[in-house]
Design a protein around this motif. Sequence first.
Motif, short mmCIF file in Angstrom:
data_model
loop_
_atom_site.label_atom_id
_atom_site.label_comp_id
_atom_site.label_asym_id
_atom_site.label_seq_id
_atom_site.Cartn_x
_atom_site.Cartn_y
_atom_site.Cartn_z
N ILE A 42 49.14 80.94 38.18
CA ILE A 42 50.05 79.97 37.32
C ILE A 42 51.44 80.27 37.02
CG2 ILE A 42 49.88 78.47 35.02
CD1 ILE A 42 46.79 79.07 35.01
N SER A 43 52.42 79.31 37.38
CA SER A 43 53.60 79.64 37.00
C SER A 43 54.69 78.37 37.00
CB SER A 43 54.28 80.37 38.43
OG SER A 43 55.73 80.50 38.17
N PRO A 44 55.61 78.46 36.10
CA PRO A 44 56.41 77.17 35.85
C PRO A 44 57.23 76.68 37.03
CG PRO A 44 56.81 79.03 34.31
CD PRO A 44 56.02 79.41 35.28
N LYS A 45 57.46 77.74 37.79
CA LYS A 45 58.61 77.28 38.83
C LYS A 45 58.14 78.56 40.11
CE LYS A 45 62.34 75.56 38.11
NZ LYS A 45 63.55 75.16 37.58
N MET A 46 58.64 78.04 41.17
CA MET A 46 58.53 78.80 42.60
C MET A 46 59.53 78.22 43.32
SD MET A 46 55.89 79.34 45.67
CE MET A 46 56.13 77.85 46.66
N PHE A 47 60.25 79.23 44.09
CA PHE A 47 61.26 78.83 45.08
C PHE A 47 61.02 79.52 46.50
CE2 PHE A 47 64.58 79.55 41.48
CZ PHE A 47 64.81 78.03 41.30
N ASP A 48 60.81 78.68 47.46
CA ASP A 48 60.31 79.07 48.72
C ASP A 48 61.46 79.26 49.68
OD1 ASP A 48 59.07 79.28 51.34
OD2 ASP A 48 58.56 77.23 51.47
N TYR A 49 61.63 80.67 49.97
CA TYR A 49 62.65 81.23 50.83
C TYR A 49 61.92 81.54 52.26
CZ TYR A 49 65.76 81.47 47.08
OH TYR A 49 66.53 80.86 45.99
N SER A 50 61.20 80.72 52.75
CA SER A 50 60.65 80.92 53.93
C SER A 50 61.67 80.53 55.47
CB SER A 50 59.24 80.02 54.46
OG SER A 50 59.65 78.70 54.24
N ASN A 51 62.50 80.31 54.94
CA ASN A 51 63.75 79.99 55.96
C ASN A 51 64.60 81.39 56.22
OD1 ASN A 51 64.70 79.67 53.05
ND2 ASN A 51 66.50 78.78 54.00
N ARG A 52 64.26 82.42 55.54
CA ARG A 52 64.96 83.55 55.63
C ARG A 52 64.20 84.34 56.79
NH1 ARG A 52 67.94 86.10 50.61
NH2 ARG A 52 68.68 83.98 50.10
N ALA A 53 64.86 85.49 57.28
CA ALA A 53 64.64 86.46 58.22
C ALA A 53 63.43 87.11 57.92
CB ALA A 53 65.73 87.43 58.95
N PHE A 54 63.37 87.52 56.50
CA PHE A 54 62.34 88.09 55.67
C PHE A 54 61.92 87.37 54.63
CE2 PHE A 54 60.49 91.63 53.08
CZ PHE A 54 59.75 92.16 54.24
N PRO A 55 60.89 86.52 54.98
CA PRO A 55 60.73 85.20 54.02
C PRO A 55 60.08 85.75 53.02
CG PRO A 55 59.18 85.19 55.80
CD PRO A 55 60.40 86.41 56.36
N TYR A 56 60.19 84.91 51.67
CA TYR A 56 59.62 85.19 50.51
C TYR A 56 59.44 84.30 49.53
CZ TYR A 56 64.38 85.72 48.55
OH TYR A 56 65.58 85.27 48.10
N SER A 57 58.70 84.38 48.64
CA SER A 57 58.49 83.17 47.54
C SER A 57 59.02 83.95 46.14
CB SER A 57 57.01 82.68 47.31
OG SER A 57 56.69 82.01 48.46
N GLU A 58 59.72 83.30 45.61
CA GLU A 58 60.34 83.88 44.25
C GLU A 58 59.71 82.94 42.89
OE1 GLU A 58 64.60 85.12 42.39
OE2 GLU A 58 64.50 83.49 43.59
N PHE A 59 59.30 83.80 41.79
CA PHE A 59 59.00 83.08 40.84
C PHE A 59 60.10 83.30 39.29
CE2 PHE A 59 55.56 83.88 43.71
CZ PHE A 59 54.70 82.44 43.64
N PRO A 60 60.89 82.82 39.60
CA PRO A 60 62.08 83.21 38.35
C PRO A 60 61.59 83.26 36.82
CG PRO A 60 62.29 81.14 39.51
CD PRO A 60 61.25 81.66 40.09
N ASP A 61 60.53 82.37 36.67
CA ASP A 61 60.20 82.22 35.39
C ASP A 61 58.67 82.73 34.84
OD1 ASP A 61 62.32 80.71 34.80
OD2 ASP A 61 61.57 78.56 35.55
N GLY A 62 58.38 83.58 35.87
CA GLY A 62 57.20 84.49 35.67
C GLY A 62 55.76 83.90 36.24
N ILE A 63 55.10 84.63 36.29
CA ILE A 63 53.56 84.38 36.70
C ILE A 63 52.29 84.63 35.63
CG2 ILE A 63 54.20 84.47 38.78
CD1 ILE A 63 52.47 87.11 38.99
N ASN A 64 51.24 83.93 35.66
CA ASN A 64 50.01 84.14 35.07
C ASN A 64 49.06 84.68 36.28
OD1 ASN A 64 51.29 84.23 32.53
ND2 ASN A 64 50.00 82.69 31.95
#
Length: 163
Positions: A42-64
């Motif tokens: 559960i998270s308020p927000k996720m940014f998908d950076y799968s377009n990067r050479a080293f892809p990742y997902s960022e959860f800037p407002d935290g996670i449960n």
Amino acid sequence: MTMFFSCAVDLKPEVAENVPVGIAENINLKYTDSGKLKANLISPKMFDYSNRAFPYSEFPDGINLYLYDKENNKSTVLADYAISYDKTGVIDLQGNVVLATSTNDTLFAKQLYYDQNKQWLSTNQPVTFRTGGDLINGNGFDSDVNFKEAEVLEINGIITLDE
């Protein structure tokens, strides 16, 4: 007089590498295996950076994150910020990280790495680990996800609590 005009239209969208290809809000992701719930993120927000050479997902407002074992016991992971690296399976949890097991063992840390492939937790940052009646302070932590092989590194204090 004859005039010729030519237009070329490139319909491929250009996305800058430092811009996420997707943004998700109010995530409630459930992972199941063979019909059994294994994890709930559960998270308020996720940014998908799968377009990067080293892809990742960022959860800037935290996670449960709630993890369930074979007996359906729930462990809870909380963090103010998280980043999940697709290629390595490593999740970097930061800021007020709390990991509590169903047996009430609890780890408090500023930062914690979770290797999903090895099912291993680690940090070299200051931690407080409550297990049984002991509160252990140290610099660093290594453990399997079930805390069966939990070890506080560079212990600088143990407090035995009255129960």
